[in-house]
Enzyme design. Structure first.
Site, PDB file in Angstrom:
ATOM      1  N   TYR A  42      92.200  34.668  17.092  1.00 40.30           N
ATOM      2  CA  TYR A  42      92.250  34.320  15.600  1.00 40.30           C
ATOM      3  C   TYR A  42      91.799  32.982  15.516  1.00 40.30           C
ATOM      4  CZ  TYR A  42      93.777  38.211  12.352  1.00 40.30           C
ATOM      5  OH  TYR A  42      93.399  38.943  11.286  1.00 40.30           O
ATOM      6  N   GLU A  95      91.167  31.521  11.877  1.00 43.62           N
ATOM      7  CA  GLU A  95      91.105  31.407  10.388  1.00 43.62           C
ATOM      8  C   GLU A  95      90.884  30.096  10.149  1.00 43.62           C
ATOM      9  OE1 GLU A  95      94.494  33.242   8.355  1.00 43.62           O
ATOM     10  OE2 GLU A  95      93.605  35.182   8.560  1.00 43.62           O
ATOM     11  N   ASP A 125      67.813  36.044  -0.215  1.00 39.88           N
ATOM     12  CA  ASP A 125      68.333  36.855   0.831  1.00 39.88           C
ATOM     13  C   ASP A 125      67.244  37.378   1.574  1.00 39.88           C
ATOM     14  OD1 ASP A 125      69.493  39.084   2.397  1.00 39.88           O
ATOM     15  OD2 ASP A 125      70.014  40.140   0.644  1.00 39.88           O
ATOM     16  N   THR A 173      71.263  38.716   7.099  1.00 40.00           N
ATOM     17  CA  THR A 173      71.978  39.670   8.058  1.00 40.00           C
ATOM     18  C   THR A 173      71.451  39.173   9.484  1.00 40.00           C
ATOM     19  OG1 THR A 173      70.364  41.248   7.788  1.00 40.00           O
ATOM     20  CG2 THR A 173      72.426  41.614   6.932  1.00 40.00           C
ATOM     21  N   LYS A 233      68.757  42.537  11.832  1.00 41.06           N
ATOM     22  CA  LYS A 233      67.510  43.289  11.696  1.00 41.06           C
ATOM     23  C   LYS A 233      66.433  42.713  12.326  1.00 41.06           C
ATOM     24  CE  LYS A 233      69.089  44.880   7.039  1.00 41.06           C
ATOM     25  NZ  LYS A 233      70.249  44.229   6.659  1.00 41.06           N
ATOM     26  N   ARG A 292      75.542  42.590  14.473  1.00 43.14           N
ATOM     27  CA  ARG A 292      75.674  43.021  13.097  1.00 43.14           C
ATOM     28  C   ARG A 292      76.560  42.070  12.274  1.00 43.14           C
ATOM     29  NH1 ARG A 292      74.503  47.456  10.801  1.00 43.14           N
ATOM     30  NH2 ARG A 292      73.397  48.184  12.620  1.00 43.14           N
TER      31      ARG A 292
HETATM   32  C1  LIG Z   1      68.225  42.560   1.854  1.00 47.12           C
HETATM   33  C2  LIG Z   1      69.783  43.070   2.247  1.00 47.12           C
HETATM   34  N1  LIG Z   1      70.617  42.124   1.867  1.00 47.12           N
HETATM   35  C3  LIG Z   1      71.938  42.701   2.472  1.00 47.12           C
HETATM   36  C4  LIG Z   1      72.136  43.708   3.326  1.00 47.12           C
HETATM   37  C5  LIG Z   1      73.746  44.377   3.527  1.00 47.12           C
HETATM   38  O1  LIG Z   1      73.781  44.284   4.953  1.00 47.12           O
HETATM   39  P1  LIG Z   1      75.079  44.879   5.667  1.00 47.12           P
HETATM   40  O2  LIG Z   1      74.386  46.313   5.717  1.00 47.12           O
HETATM   41  O3  LIG Z   1      74.986  44.151   6.895  1.00 47.12           O
HETATM   42  O4  LIG Z   1      76.115  44.904   4.746  1.00 47.12           O
HETATM   43  C6  LIG Z   1      71.138  44.542   3.875  1.00 47.12           C
HETATM   44  C7  LIG Z   1      71.074  45.633   4.320  1.00 47.12           C
HETATM   45  O5  LIG Z   1      70.472  46.797   4.648  1.00 47.12           O
HETATM   46  C8  LIG Z   1      69.518  44.123   2.928  1.00 47.12           C
HETATM   47  O6  LIG Z   1      68.564  44.795   3.322  1.00 47.12           O
END
Ligand SMILES: Cc1ncc(COP(=O)(O)O)c(C=O)c1O
Length: 467
Positions: free
Chosen positions: A59, A61, A214, A240, A243, A249
């Site tokens: 842990y 935090e 994002d 993320t 990918k 993950r």
């Molecule tokens: C552009 C985008 N943002 C956020 C996410 C969310 O990711 P997670 O599935 O890890 O929560 C995804 C997932 O496919 C995504 O394509």
């Protein structure tokens, strides 16, 4: 050995054969199938080793140096190493950018960003989900607020041009003037072109909004420097890490530091994102960081700075282009007419196949992909396309000539789905029933599946050999 001790030291295959059998079946599915879901990848052995290491037990935090628990000497070092590599991997100056590597995944990362900088019911704009955006970019329908990002914040989507499939930046500019969002999201889950971050920046500036990119889908391509980076123009960037980046993950948030703007009186206005974002992640939305995942991100980032990783990403894009051209030669329509990245969106309307049927038949022949809306679709429940990606296949070593073979399998699967439809009529349930019960089709599917699996098993999977 006592039973109690056995619980702790037995291998899972001995202690829980029922579960282990399922894990092995999934391993077999991954090995024998062709994984074409654009958001998936096969991570490295090093990442898997971090994930199942002792770091899982701790842990911690808080942030390095400011923990709520003792015993975090090495955990601090690991998190600091991860932060440092995150900035290096994207060639960022630590004086201008900071980073939080604790988000559990992409969705919590995005919610943390909104929580940090947009007040409750403040306004956000993101690409609509049916047009290639993500749920967490504020998705709602006419009758229901689906994502928490549309429940706790007021969201207004922007769209792609239904004819070209390209983001309609002019429309975004006009709507943003009316809606006055606090934050604009530049990010995609299904869009095969590079984003015009400069244009997004201009639109954000016209409205005093934050530009939040994002880059989840393309963060591996950005790290490799083969597509434009969002960092030059953004205030905040999330990703993320599982990918194209091919890590665990998990999620990361980058935020700007230093001067945000100079006001009319000539005074510098400073960014105040660091504490807001850090506090939104913890204690706002999360508890203890997943230290095993943070270590795994760190090692994935180290890999992302190698020439081999760059070669991999170039191959991902080359394979996506080959896939696109191959499908076009077979007569399929590709949304936007091509791809700059790791995915293609196939519009099946002119082929007379629905997305659901395509997804089903391809799954039956061991090709995993997902049905997807295409621009102009009337119903999000009955989409007309499929999204296909090349990151996972490329990790297994497929090159252009192998992709030609994959195109052939996909084409044969889709042709077969047309034959089945002739017998089943328009309803999906009937389609599935005929596929299951009609002996001729059962055999044809079986044969094609055998061919796909025979082909697929030649390409190795990274990770542990048996699970
Ligand atoms: C552009 C985008 N943002 C956020 C996410 C969310 O990711 P997670 O599935 O890890 O929560 C995804 C997932 O496919 C995504 O394509």
């Amino acid at each position: 050995m006592s039973g109690e001790a056995l619980l702790l030291v037995q291998d899972v295959w001995d202690s829980d054969p029922e579960l282990f059998e399922l894990i092995q079946k999934e391993k077999g599915r991954q090995l024998y199938g062709l994984e074409m879901i654009a958001s998936e990848n096969f991570t490295s052995l090093a990442v898997l080793q971090c994930l199942s290491s002792c770091l899982h037990n701790k842990y911690s935090e808080g942030l390095p140096g400011q923990r709520y628990y003792g015993g975090n000497e090495y955990i601090d070092e690991i998190e600091i190493l991860c932060q440092k590599r995150a900035l290096e991997a994207y060639r960022l100056d630590p004086a201008e950018w900071g980073v939080n590597v604790q988000p559990y995944s992409g969705s919590p990362a995005n919610l943390a960003v909104y929580t940090a900088v947009v007040e409750p019911h403040g306004r956000i704009m993101g690409l609509d989900l049916p047009d290639g955006g993500h749920l967490t970019h504020g998705f709602m329908t006419a009758t229901k607020k689906i994502s928490a990002t549309s429940i706790f914040f007021e969201s207004m989507p922007y769209k792609v041009d239904p004819h070209t499939g390209l983001i309609d930046y002019d429309m975004l500019a006009q709507t943003a003037k009316l809606f006055k969002p606090k934050l604009i999201v530049a990010g995609i889950s299904c869009y095969s072109r590079c984003l015009d971050y400069k244009r997004f920046r201009e639109i954000a500036d016209e409205n005093g909004a934050y530009l939040f990119s994002d880059m989840s889908h393309v963060s591996g391509l950005v790290a490799a420097g083969i597509i434009p980076s969002p960092f030059e123009y953004s205030d905040i960037v999330s990703t993320t890490t599982h990918k194209t980046l091919r890590g665990p993950r998990a999620g990361i948030i980058f935020f700007r530091k230093g001067v945000r703007s100079v006001n009319q009186a000539g005074h510098k206005v400073m960014y105040d994102l660091e504490s807001k974002i850090n506090q939104a992640v913890f204690p706002g939305l999360q508890g203890g960081p997943h230290n095993n995942a943070i270590a795994a991100i760190a090692t994935a980032l180290l890999q992302s700075m190698t020439p081999e990783f760059q070669t991999y990403q170039q191959q991902v894009v080359a394979n996506a282009r080959q896939l696109c051209e191959g499908l076009q030669k077979c007569g399929y329509n590709i949304v936007t007419g091509g791809t700059d990245v790791h995915l293609v969106l196939v519009d099946l309307r002119s082929a007379g196949i629905t997305g659901a049927r395509a997804e089903k038949i391809l799954e039956d022949i061991s090709i995993a992909c997902n049905k997807n809306t295409v621009p102009g679709d009337k119903s999000a429940l009955n989409p007309s396309g499929i999204r296909l990606g090349t990151p996972a296949l490329t990790t297994r070593g497929l090159k252009e000539q192998d992709i030609d073979k994959v195109v052939d399998f996909i084409h044969r699967g889709l042709q077969l789905s047309k034959e089945v439809t002739k017998v089943s009529g328009p309803k999906l349930v009937d389609f599935k029933r005929v596929l299951k019960e009609d002996n001729t089709f059962v055999q044809k599917v079986h044969q094609l599946r055998e061919e796909v699996e025979e082909f697929s098993r030649n390409f190795p999977l990274p990770g542990y050999p048996d699970y």
